[in-house]
Design a protein around this motif. Structure first.
Motif, PDB file in Angstrom:
ATOM      1  N   MET A 174      -4.156  21.058  43.705  1.00  0.00           N
ATOM      2  CA  MET A 174      -4.598  22.984  43.694  1.00  0.00           C
ATOM      3  C   MET A 174      -3.569  23.594  44.844  1.00  0.00           C
ATOM      4  N   LEU A 221       3.083  24.885  48.539  1.00  0.00           N
ATOM      5  CA  LEU A 221       5.083  25.269  47.982  1.00  0.00           C
ATOM      6  C   LEU A 221       4.889  26.232  47.110  1.00  0.00           C
ATOM      7  N   SER A 222       3.976  27.175  47.170  1.00  0.00           N
ATOM      8  CA  SER A 222       4.630  28.188  45.858  1.00  0.00           C
ATOM      9  C   SER A 222       5.564  29.864  47.002  1.00  0.00           C
ATOM     10  N   CYS A 271      13.253  31.377  49.743  1.00  0.00           N
ATOM     11  CA  CYS A 271      13.726  32.628  48.772  1.00  0.00           C
ATOM     12  C   CYS A 271      14.177  33.530  49.162  1.00  0.00           C
ATOM     13  N   LEU A 272      13.201  34.158  49.150  1.00  0.00           N
ATOM     14  CA  LEU A 272      13.256  35.638  50.227  1.00  0.00           C
ATOM     15  C   LEU A 272      14.378  35.730  51.102  1.00  0.00           C
ATOM     16  N   SER A 287      -2.586  22.227  47.483  1.00  0.00           N
ATOM     17  CA  SER A 287      -0.892  21.625  47.875  1.00  0.00           C
ATOM     18  C   SER A 287       0.553  22.610  46.970  1.00  0.00           C
ATOM     19  N   GLY A 288      -0.617  22.935  45.415  1.00  0.00           N
ATOM     20  CA  GLY A 288       1.016  23.977  44.589  1.00  0.00           C
ATOM     21  C   GLY A 288       0.886  25.174  45.359  1.00  0.00           C
ATOM     22  N   ILE A 289      -0.288  25.541  45.813  1.00  0.00           N
ATOM     23  CA  ILE A 289      -0.087  27.196  46.599  1.00  0.00           C
ATOM     24  C   ILE A 289       0.594  27.180  47.273  1.00  0.00           C
ATOM     25  N   LEU A 295       8.562  28.643  48.740  1.00  0.00           N
ATOM     26  CA  LEU A 295       9.709  28.113  48.379  1.00  0.00           C
ATOM     27  C   LEU A 295       9.589  29.722  47.673  1.00  0.00           C
ATOM     28  N   ILE A 296       8.447  31.063  48.054  1.00  0.00           N
ATOM     29  CA  ILE A 296       8.861  32.228  47.857  1.00  0.00           C
ATOM     30  C   ILE A 296       9.376  32.251  49.692  1.00  0.00           C
TER      31      ILE A 296
END
Lengths: 142, 142
Positions: free
Chosen positions: B1, B7-8, B15-16, B3-5, B11-12
């Motif tokens: 969980m 990673l998110s 991308c921004l 590591s998922g956050i 990515l945000i």
């Protein structure tokens, strides 16, 4: 962990979708300038060629035209300068030594901007030419 | 969980950062066209005004100029058309009823493209005017 992966995938997809849309390179279309000029008023100051006539392009480009452009202010969209090379008809003399043009939005504003500065503009002529110009006011069709 | 956050968030941010760079609006600068034209050759076909002379602008714009433009091919950067309105000098007659111009990269190529089509071009004149034009070849200074 699973929800994190799902969230990541969602973010990647969203960002790529948005990014993909923005990243269209803006091709400068050949006719951009032409489209932007249709309907403008164009004032062309045209200096006829004749024996004994002279024209100082450097002064014209670096001093005279910028001076007049400043008088015209925001009514001026752009100005151009060209140097005459030859007639396009064999055995005909060069028609014009130089032409300067102003693209403006409003003719009345152009005239109002020039009027109080007419003497200064005329006085500057002697610094670059002994030619009396022809002046054409036209409408940009294309 | 966790590591998922992480990673998110990564990515945000990425991308921004990428998205933010691309999303600069490309302002069309006033002088884009002028900067793009410096050094080009310009051929101006100028139709002098005189009593009894006529000029069909619609035919010129919709038929004649596109026909010549096609002959010129990729050597042609753009063409323009203007309609004469008045002299810019009080009490002087209108100098030109119309002017068409071609901006080309290479003068020799222009002449080579026109030569085999000269008869067709001349034959088309009668469809829009009884004026014999003046033709100026010039170099774009600005």
């Amino acid at each position: 962990m699973k929800s994190g992966i799902i969230l990541s995938l969602f973010l990647i997809t969203s960002c790529l979708a948005a990014f993909g849309q923005e990243a269209q390179p803006r091709k400068v279309k050949k006719q951009d300038a032409a489209v932007a000029e249709k309907g403008l008023v164009k004032v062309s100051i045209m200096y006829p060629f004749a024996e004994g006539k002279t024209f100082d392009m450097e002064y014209y480009e670096t001093k005279h035209m910028p001076m007049v452009a400043k008088y015209l202010g925001s009514n001026l969209v752009r100005y151009t300068i060209e140097k005459g090379l030859a007639s396009g008809i064999p055995n005909q003399p060069l028609p014009y030594m130089a032409i300067g043009t102003f693209y403006v939005k409003n003719l009345n504003e152009y005239q109002s901007a020039i009027a109080p500065n007419r003497d200064a503009i005329r006085a500057d002529f002697v610094n670059y030419t002994n030619i009396t110009p022809v002046i054409l006011v036209s409408e940009v069709v294309r």
